[in-house]
Design an enzyme around this catalytic site. Structure first.
Site, PDB file in Angstrom:
ATOM      1  CB  SER A  43      -0.909   0.080   1.102  1.00  0.00           C
ATOM      2  OG  SER A  43      -2.194   1.170   1.276  1.00  0.00           O
ATOM      3  CG  ASP A 184      -4.106  -1.632   0.893  1.00  0.00           C
ATOM      4  OD1 ASP A 184      -3.678  -2.575   1.529  1.00  0.00           O
ATOM      5  OD2 ASP A 184      -4.718   0.179   0.507  1.00  0.00           O
TER       6      ASP A 184
END
Length: 280
Positions: A43, A184
């Protein structure tokens, strides 16, 4: 076991600012984080790891946070937060938690996918291509819930790999890459230290030590690597940093204070780490 790994975790805009502060504090203390043999990013960590290997210095990453640059506007609603928590916490089984989040992400009405890709390309700045040195980007398969790592040999552009790693469930739509849908990379483990297995020395910077749900935290993963023979340095926000970061990791106004708190921690760690970390 051989080599060194730099692991950079996720944590939203505020966590990312803290992370850049840690890197700059280390660098100002004589430790070059980019000297690692392998960089592993999740991320926000995928964004800054890519930029680090593209040649941007830790000081440049840090100064941009202090100046309010690299801004990301994430308008996370209360409804999105509740749906995320319901999907992640409704079971104690890690596999089911991850697949529930994946299904929720696939079913959600979110901002257009092109907004995610445009945001990531802006954040990557000059990091337009995979670097010559090993870089691994973590993402989670939205259907299977499994963590996978993209690299230069995966067959997709760097920006697409980073977008997949940044596709926060229920906020951004799952990213499409290699014929699959991705969410994610921090969904199951915010820093994914397990991807550093096999390295002799690991430096992990985890803005958020634990993921939401029944998943292993950074401390547990670090312990597992140590049990396997690795020398692991794990950096997480201390009390002062947590106060500077606040509870809302999307709050843009918090980024400068979070970055300064990270710098303080990195500078304090530099002397000890410098005795073992490789020089650039």
């Amino acid at each position: 076991m051989d080599g060194t790994a730099l692991v950079l975790g996720g944590g939203g805009p505020v966590g990312g600012a803290w992370l850049t502060g840690v890197l700059a504090g280390l660098a100002d203390g004589g430790v070059d984080p980019a000297a690692a043999d392998t960089v592993i990013g999740t991320s926000a960590g995928a964004v800054f790891g890519s930029r680090l290997l593209a040649g941007e210095t830790p000081r440049e990453l840090y100064d941009r946070q202090l100046a309010g640059l690299d801004r990301v506007d994430l308008a996370v609603t209360a409804a999105q937060t509740v749906r995320y928590l319901w999907a992640a916490l409704a079971t104690r089984d890690p596999e089911r938690s991850a697949t529930r989040l994946g299904r929720a992400a696939l079913d959600a009405r979110t901002d257009p996918a092109h907004d995610l890709h445009a945001t990531v390309r802006t954040l990557l700045r000059d990091a337009g291509a995979w670097p010559d040195r090993p870089l691994r980007i973590a993402a989670v398969d939205a259907e299977s819930g499994q963590v996978e790592a993209f690299d230069a040999h995966s067959g997709l552009p760097l920006a697409d790999a980073v977008a997949a790693s940044c596709a926060v469930p229920l906020v951004w739509p799952p990213a499409t890459a290699l014929g699959r849908r991705w969410i994610d990379g921090g969904t199951r483990a915010t820093a994914n230290l397990q991807l550093a297995a096999g390295h002799r020395q690991v430096l992990a910077v985890a803005p958020v030590p634990t993921a939401v749900g029944p998943h292993p935290g950074a401390q547990q993963q670090a312990a597992e690597l140590r049990a396997g023979g690795a020398f692991v340095t794990l950096v997480v926000p201390d009390g002062g940093a947590r106060r500077a970061m606040g509870r809302d990791l999307t709050a843009d106004a918090r980024r400068p204070a979070a970055a300064r708190a990270g710098h303080r921690q990195g500078a304090a760690l530099a002397a000890a780490l410098g005795r073992t970390w490789p020089t650039g």
